[in-house]
Design an enzyme around this catalytic site. Structure first.
Site, PDB file in Angstrom:
ATOM      1  N   ALA A 197      66.698  22.389   2.928  1.00 31.06           N
ATOM      2  CA  ALA A 197      67.145  21.556   3.873  1.00 31.06           C
ATOM      3  C   ALA A 197      66.116  21.282   4.896  1.00 31.06           C
ATOM      4  O   ALA A 197      64.973  21.906   4.925  1.00 31.06           O
ATOM      5  CB  ALA A 197      68.302  22.333   4.796  1.00 31.06           C
TER       6      ALA A 197
ATOM      7  N   GLY B 121      67.814  25.529   0.252  1.00 28.18           N
ATOM      8  CA  GLY B 121      68.747  24.582  -0.254  1.00 28.18           C
ATOM      9  C   GLY B 121      68.490  23.946  -1.673  1.00 28.18           C
ATOM     10  O   GLY B 121      68.927  23.484  -2.405  1.00 28.18           O
TER      11      GLY B 121
ATOM     12  N   GLU C 107      69.358  26.504  -4.151  1.00 30.96           N
ATOM     13  CA  GLU C 107      70.968  26.152  -4.171  1.00 30.96           C
ATOM     14  C   GLU C 107      71.358  25.128  -5.181  1.00 30.96           C
ATOM     15  O   GLU C 107      72.107  25.226  -5.837  1.00 30.96           O
ATOM     16  CB  GLU C 107      71.352  26.313  -2.704  1.00 30.96           C
ATOM     17  CG  GLU C 107      71.363  27.709  -2.194  1.00 30.96           C
ATOM     18  CD  GLU C 107      71.277  27.697  -0.626  1.00 30.96           C
ATOM     19  OE1 GLU C 107      70.914  26.800  -0.044  1.00 30.96           O
ATOM     20  OE2 GLU C 107      72.287  28.489  -0.195  1.00 30.96           O
TER      21      GLU C 107
ATOM     22  N   GLU D 155      65.697  31.583   4.329  1.00 29.50           N
ATOM     23  CA  GLU D 155      66.373  31.317   5.508  1.00 29.50           C
ATOM     24  C   GLU D 155      66.170  32.285   6.620  1.00 29.50           C
ATOM     25  O   GLU D 155      66.091  31.971   7.815  1.00 29.50           O
ATOM     26  CB  GLU D 155      67.737  31.005   5.288  1.00 29.50           C
ATOM     27  CG  GLU D 155      68.246  29.626   4.506  1.00 29.50           C
ATOM     28  CD  GLU D 155      68.167  29.709   3.012  1.00 29.50           C
ATOM     29  OE1 GLU D 155      67.400  30.735   2.414  1.00 29.50           O
ATOM     30  OE2 GLU D 155      68.576  28.787   2.231  1.00 29.50           O
TER      31      GLU D 155
HETATM   32  N1  CO8 Z   1      62.075  20.691   6.337  1.00 27.69           N
HETATM   33  C1  CO8 Z   1      61.267  19.921   6.854  1.00 27.69           C
HETATM   34  N2  CO8 Z   1      60.032  19.610   6.609  1.00 27.69           N
HETATM   35  C2  CO8 Z   1      59.336  20.686   5.601  1.00 27.69           C
HETATM   36  C3  CO8 Z   1      60.294  21.484   4.957  1.00 27.69           C
HETATM   37  C4  CO8 Z   1      61.403  21.544   5.050  1.00 27.69           C
HETATM   38  N3  CO8 Z   1      62.415  22.466   4.420  1.00 27.69           N
HETATM   39  N4  CO8 Z   1      59.249  22.259   3.950  1.00 27.69           N
HETATM   40  C5  CO8 Z   1      57.802  21.514   4.056  1.00 27.69           C
HETATM   41  N5  CO8 Z   1      58.273  20.668   5.113  1.00 27.69           N
HETATM   42  C6  CO8 Z   1      57.034  19.788   5.415  1.00 27.69           C
HETATM   43  C7  CO8 Z   1      56.039  20.450   6.453  1.00 27.69           C
HETATM   44  O1  CO8 Z   1      56.385  20.438   7.632  1.00 27.69           O
HETATM   45  C8  CO8 Z   1      54.870  19.635   6.143  1.00 27.69           C
HETATM   46  O2  CO8 Z   1      55.040  18.464   6.971  1.00 27.69           O
HETATM   47  P1  CO8 Z   1      53.643  18.043   7.913  1.00 27.69           P
HETATM   48  O3  CO8 Z   1      52.542  17.460   6.750  1.00 27.69           O
HETATM   49  O4  CO8 Z   1      54.188  16.868   8.800  1.00 27.69           O
HETATM   50  O5  CO8 Z   1      52.935  19.175   8.593  1.00 27.69           O
HETATM   51  C9  CO8 Z   1      54.857  19.138   4.664  1.00 27.69           C
HETATM   52  O6  CO8 Z   1      56.115  19.298   4.403  1.00 27.69           O
HETATM   53  C10 CO8 Z   1      53.994  19.762   3.764  1.00 27.69           C
HETATM   54  O7  CO8 Z   1      54.560  21.184   4.025  1.00 27.69           O
HETATM   55  P2  CO8 Z   1      53.334  22.358   4.294  1.00 27.69           P
HETATM   56  O8  CO8 Z   1      52.159  21.817   4.954  1.00 27.69           O
HETATM   57  O9  CO8 Z   1      54.021  23.589   4.910  1.00 27.69           O
HETATM   58  O10 CO8 Z   1      53.042  22.819   2.793  1.00 27.69           O
HETATM   59  P3  CO8 Z   1      52.416  24.169   2.485  1.00 27.69           P
HETATM   60  O11 CO8 Z   1      51.857  23.974   1.036  1.00 27.69           O
HETATM   61  O12 CO8 Z   1      51.298  24.853   3.327  1.00 27.69           O
HETATM   62  O13 CO8 Z   1      53.663  25.073   2.129  1.00 27.69           O
HETATM   63  C11 CO8 Z   1      56.064  25.578   1.824  1.00 27.69           C
HETATM   64  C12 CO8 Z   1      54.788  24.784   1.335  1.00 27.69           C
HETATM   65  C13 CO8 Z   1      55.643  27.214   1.493  1.00 27.69           C
HETATM   66  C14 CO8 Z   1      57.076  25.283   0.764  1.00 27.69           C
HETATM   67  C15 CO8 Z   1      56.308  25.476   3.367  1.00 27.69           C
HETATM   68  O14 CO8 Z   1      56.264  24.166   3.342  1.00 27.69           O
HETATM   69  C16 CO8 Z   1      57.557  25.973   3.854  1.00 27.69           C
HETATM   70  O15 CO8 Z   1      57.666  27.141   3.941  1.00 27.69           O
HETATM   71  N6  CO8 Z   1      58.522  25.212   3.905  1.00 27.69           N
HETATM   72  C17 CO8 Z   1      59.858  25.512   4.316  1.00 27.69           C
HETATM   73  C18 CO8 Z   1      60.749  26.317   3.367  1.00 27.69           C
HETATM   74  C19 CO8 Z   1      61.931  26.634   3.807  1.00 27.69           C
HETATM   75  O16 CO8 Z   1      62.053  27.222   4.807  1.00 27.69           O
HETATM   76  N7  CO8 Z   1      63.101  26.271   3.085  1.00 27.69           N
HETATM   77  C20 CO8 Z   1      64.606  26.755   3.841  1.00 27.69           C
HETATM   78  C21 CO8 Z   1      65.159  25.804   4.686  1.00 27.69           C
HETATM   79  S1  CO8 Z   1      66.711  26.186   5.227  1.00 27.69           S
HETATM   80  C22 CO8 Z   1      67.660  25.894   3.999  1.00 27.69           C
HETATM   81  O17 CO8 Z   1      67.282  25.204   3.084  1.00 27.69           O
HETATM   82  C23 CO8 Z   1      69.024  25.991   4.147  1.00 27.69           C
HETATM   83  C24 CO8 Z   1      69.983  25.317   3.157  1.00 27.69           C
HETATM   84  C25 CO8 Z   1      71.470  25.406   3.438  1.00 27.69           C
HETATM   85  C26 CO8 Z   1      71.597  24.736   4.850  1.00 27.69           C
HETATM   86  C27 CO8 Z   1      73.133  24.752   5.167  1.00 27.69           C
HETATM   87  C28 CO8 Z   1      73.380  24.624   6.843  1.00 27.69           C
HETATM   88  C29 CO8 Z   1      72.848  25.793   7.534  1.00 27.69           C
END
Ligand code: CO8
Length: 260
Positions: A66, A111, A114, A134
């Site tokens: 998400a 997500g 999922e 999460e």
């Molecule tokens: N949301 C928003 N932005 C994101 C997300 C995300 N999930 N994932 C990556 N991005 C963005 C980063 O902020 C970054 O943006 P910017 O260039 O502006 O800094 C860009 O994408 C590139 O990402 P990274 O620089 O972090 O890339 P890396 O190669 O260093 O890392 C990762 C890749 C490991 C995937 C890392 O980006 C990461 O950990 N992302 C978050 C993953 C995460 O935590 N996902 C779970 C989110 S919660 C969820 O999915 C719940 C679903 C159900 C919700 C229901 C309601 C509660």
């Protein structure tokens, strides 16, 4: 509906839905979830679509979860609506009468994992990474992760992933039954399309009955599930394709299914 966050391509009876927010690794915001829901309804209604493939744009991510930007300042009831919106879209995907295949080309986190689990089949690039991170944000999976992951890989392994937030490789995902097949990155889409084409050539009503019996029988007591299977199997005998399949076997030729 005009889509801003997904691309939809239809070719040879296969709809390819591409999550297209590469700057945020295809993270799902509210608008994307609404678009996915709409696209699922369209795929269900369109007789020209026999199989759906979901994938992510770019080579880095399927869907990185998400969109975390949307979590800031949200109240529990606003998050509940977001969760219900995602669940609605994924339930449409899961219960659609046609097969859905996730072509996981990179990160499938939160997500993203999922979404892939609501598909019938998952093919992965060897570069793909899977996880439910999460907990690292202070929440639990909210689009079916606590339920579908446990059903797919077992309760112990699901708890291990959800409680640690750890990521696993495509190879490990294959070993635990989370993905069906793993391919080199440059082959995953081609192989997914090949398999989708195979499914698209199957008799559609029979495919629908198979999916229905598996999906709805899974959570039933065995006697009820067996009764459901008998009903679904016998319905197949009302189709022209059943007559064709049996005749083709007896006449030692390839069947020509017409979708009736
Ligand atoms: N949301 C928003 N932005 C994101 C997300 C995300 N999930 N994932 C990556 N991005 C963005 C980063 O902020 C970054 O943006 P910017 O260039 O502006 O800094 C860009 O994408 C590139 O990402 P990274 O620089 O972090 O890339 P890396 O190669 O260093 O890392 C990762 C890749 C490991 C995937 C890392 O980006 C990461 O950990 N992302 C978050 C993953 C995460 O935590 N996902 C779970 C989110 S919660 C969820 O999915 C719940 C679903 C159900 C919700 C229901 C309601 C509660």
């Amino acid at each position: 509906m005009k889509y801003n966050n997904i691309l939809v391509e239809i070719e040879n009876n296969i709809a390819i839905i591409i999550f297209n927010r590469p700057k945020v690794l295809n993270a799902m915001n509210t608008e994307t979830a609404l678009e996915l829901s709409n696209a699922m309804e369209k795929c269900q209604e369109d007789d020209n679509v026999r199989v759906v493939i979901l994938t992510g744009s770019g080579d880095k991510a399927f869907v990185a979860g998400a969109d975390i930007n949307e979590f800031k300042g949200k109240s529990p009831s606003e998050i509940m609506r977001f969760s219900e919106l995602g669940h609605g879209a994924l339930r449409l995907l899961e219960t659609m009468e046609k097969p859905a295949i996730a072509a996981v080309n990179g990160y499938a986190l939160g997500g993203g994992l999922e979404i892939s689990m609501a598909c019938d089949v998952r093919f992965a690039s060897e570069k793909a990474r899977f996880g439910q991170p999460e907990i690292l944000l202070g929440l639990i999976p909210g689009w079916g992760g606590t339920q579908r992951l446990a059903r797919l890989i077992g309760i112990g392994r699901a708890k291990e992933l959800i409680m640690s937030g750890e990521q696993i490789t495509a190879q490990r995902a294959y070993e635990v039954g989370l993905v069906n097949r793993v391919f080199p990155a440059e082959q995953v889409m081609e192989e997914t399309k090949k398999f989708a084409q195979k499914l698209a050539g199957m008799p559609p009503f029979t495919t629908k009955m198979a999916k229905y019996a598996i999906n709805y029988g899974y959570d039933m007591a065995l006697d009820n599930a067996i009764s459901l299977e008998i009903q679904c199997m016998s319905q197949c005998f009302s189709t022209q394709d059943l007559k064709e399949g049996v005749a083709a076997f007896l006449e030692k030729r390839k069947p020509n299914f017409v979708g009736k």
